[in-house]
Write a protein that holds these residues in place. Sequence first.
Motif, PDB file in Angstrom:
ATOM      1  N   TYR A  97       0.525  -0.971  -0.024  1.00 55.70           N
ATOM      2  CA  TYR A  97      -0.316  -0.175   0.348  1.00 55.70           C
ATOM      3  C   TYR A  97       0.715   0.850  -0.220  1.00 55.70           C
ATOM      4  CZ  TYR A  97      -4.295  -2.734   0.998  1.00 55.70           C
ATOM      5  OH  TYR A  97      -5.293  -3.626   1.631  1.00 55.70           O
ATOM      6  N   ALA A  98       1.924   1.105   1.035  1.00 57.06           N
ATOM      7  CA  ALA A  98       2.604   2.331   0.352  1.00 57.06           C
ATOM      8  C   ALA A  98       3.493   3.586  -0.344  1.00 57.06           C
ATOM      9  CB  ALA A  98       4.144   2.331   1.704  1.00 57.06           C
ATOM     10  N   PHE A 156       1.140   6.618  -1.519  1.00 56.41           N
ATOM     11  CA  PHE A 156       1.339   7.436  -0.847  1.00 56.41           C
ATOM     12  C   PHE A 156       2.517   8.392  -1.063  1.00 56.41           C
ATOM     13  CE2 PHE A 156      -1.489   4.718   1.481  1.00 56.41           C
ATOM     14  CZ  PHE A 156      -2.425   5.181   1.860  1.00 56.41           C
ATOM     15  N   ILE A 157       3.219   8.184  -1.915  1.00 56.17           N
ATOM     16  CA  ILE A 157       4.305   9.006  -2.320  1.00 56.17           C
ATOM     17  C   ILE A 157       3.547   9.632  -3.522  1.00 56.17           C
ATOM     18  CG2 ILE A 157       6.782   8.723  -3.617  1.00 56.17           C
ATOM     19  CD1 ILE A 157       6.727   5.929  -2.869  1.00 56.17           C
ATOM     20  N   SER A 158       4.350  10.961  -3.599  1.00 57.05           N
ATOM     21  CA  SER A 158       3.382  12.212  -4.828  1.00 57.05           C
ATOM     22  C   SER A 158       4.095  12.036  -5.561  1.00 57.05           C
ATOM     23  CB  SER A 158       3.951  12.854  -3.791  1.00 57.05           C
ATOM     24  OG  SER A 158       6.029  13.714  -3.673  1.00 57.05           O
ATOM     25  N   MET A 159       3.681  12.082  -6.622  1.00 54.32           N
ATOM     26  CA  MET A 159       4.471  12.060  -7.817  1.00 54.32           C
ATOM     27  C   MET A 159       5.386  12.585  -8.648  1.00 54.32           C
ATOM     28  SD  MET A 159       2.751  10.375 -10.934  1.00 54.32           S
ATOM     29  CE  MET A 159       1.437  10.051 -10.451  1.00 54.32           C
ATOM     30  N   VAL A 174       1.792   0.442 -12.014  1.00 51.94           N
ATOM     31  CA  VAL A 174       1.958  -0.571 -11.427  1.00 51.94           C
ATOM     32  C   VAL A 174       3.007  -0.677  -9.896  1.00 51.94           C
ATOM     33  CG1 VAL A 174       1.861  -3.403 -11.506  1.00 51.94           C
ATOM     34  CG2 VAL A 174       1.444  -1.881 -13.388  1.00 51.94           C
ATOM     35  N   TRP A 175       3.451  -0.366  -9.824  1.00 50.80           N
ATOM     36  CA  TRP A 175       3.837  -0.762  -8.660  1.00 50.80           C
ATOM     37  C   TRP A 175       3.577   0.479  -7.431  1.00 50.80           C
ATOM     38  CZ3 TRP A 175       8.941   2.985  -6.933  1.00 50.80           C
ATOM     39  CH2 TRP A 175       9.578   2.900  -5.880  1.00 50.80           C
ATOM     40  N   THR A 197      -0.434  -0.723  -7.601  1.00 47.73           N
ATOM     41  CA  THR A 197      -0.985  -2.046  -7.510  1.00 47.73           C
ATOM     42  C   THR A 197      -2.331  -2.767  -6.237  1.00 47.73           C
ATOM     43  OG1 THR A 197       0.086  -3.476  -8.937  1.00 47.73           O
ATOM     44  CG2 THR A 197      -1.177  -4.440  -7.598  1.00 47.73           C
ATOM     45  N   GLY A 198      -0.943  -2.113  -5.232  1.00 48.48           N
ATOM     46  CA  GLY A 198      -1.808  -2.319  -3.690  1.00 48.48           C
ATOM     47  C   GLY A 198      -2.730  -1.908  -3.485  1.00 48.48           C
ATOM     48  N   TRP A 199      -2.731  -0.149  -3.144  1.00 47.78           N
ATOM     49  CA  TRP A 199      -4.121   0.157  -3.095  1.00 47.78           C
ATOM     50  C   TRP A 199      -5.350  -0.534  -4.034  1.00 47.78           C
ATOM     51  CZ3 TRP A 199      -5.117   3.552   0.348  1.00 47.78           C
ATOM     52  CH2 TRP A 199      -6.167   4.296   0.520  1.00 47.78           C
ATOM     53  N   GLY A 200      -5.109  -0.966  -5.575  1.00 47.06           N
ATOM     54  CA  GLY A 200      -6.340  -1.296  -6.103  1.00 47.06           C
ATOM     55  C   GLY A 200      -6.573  -2.960  -5.575  1.00 47.06           C
TER      56      GLY A 200
END
Length: 320
Positions: free
Chosen positions: A134-135, A138-141, A189-190, A193-196
């Motif tokens: 998930y982490a 939360f990283i900004s673009m 994807v990195w 994916t976790g958030w999805g």
Amino acid sequence: MHEGAKAVLNPQDVPNQRKSKKLFKKIVRNWQLYIFMAPALLTVIIFNYVPMYGIQIAFKNYIPALGMAESKWVGFDHFTRFFESYYFWDLMWNTLSISLYGLLVGFPLPILLALAFNEIRTGPFKKTVQTVTYAPHFISMVVMAGMIITFLTPSTGMIVNLLEAIGITPPSFLTDPRWFKTVYVLSDVWQATGWGTIIYLAALTAVDPGLHEAAILDGASRLQRIRHINFPVIIPTITILLILNMGGLLGVGYEKILLLQNPLNMEASDVIATSVYRTGLLEAQYSYSTAVGLFNSIVNAILLIVVNQVVRRTSENSLW
């Protein structure tokens, strides 16, 4: 006069009045819910519907000094200019190829990851893996693009040095146009994916544990239970998300592409969104960029409607 007014009264007005009274009573009875919904509704109206007034500049030769009202109407001239431009097909191809590439690679992975998470028993391992996946969301673009550039820098990049350490000659990830789409999609994807997986895990909570117990008694393996019990439960969710993704097929955002873009990979990285940004904000061609953006939105809306209608005729899991 009173009898004349009764005679003029349309018989259909009575049911309409009753419906209006019922609707008003429902609103009064559930006023807390409408107050709770009001901020989101106002946000959509103010930031999505009110700006649609400016779409008219796509059909005008907009000059800021004259304003929208005084600017001259030019019809579809800006659309024709875009369709006849030498870079039209390049922009379409880059946009579609990045979207389809991301859809084919990125869409199934959250489903598989959610099914895998669902099979892990609750404990520190499951929580740790979920947190790690998930982490990146939360990283900004900007930070994400900086990390990608740092990892793939030819001389000091961590991934480049790792490939060299195992005897592989690394390609020019950041400058070779052939690698831009792969770098963009895999980094996306990195990050996503976790958030999805969250929405699929929520859908999997609807699975009746009794079905798994009965299947175990019948000798079903874990893969068979996933295939015949878990997967059918999330098919409606998969269908809805697929329709929404198809509706945004030309909606590739410009933020990360713009941050990773350079003159050497422009051949593969220039998409409709970056073209709108460049012509609209940097070159101040407001009418032309609005026309290109409007064309993009219309195509996305048509794709959404068509895919939804196809799904509606083949199943009951459509948006409307």
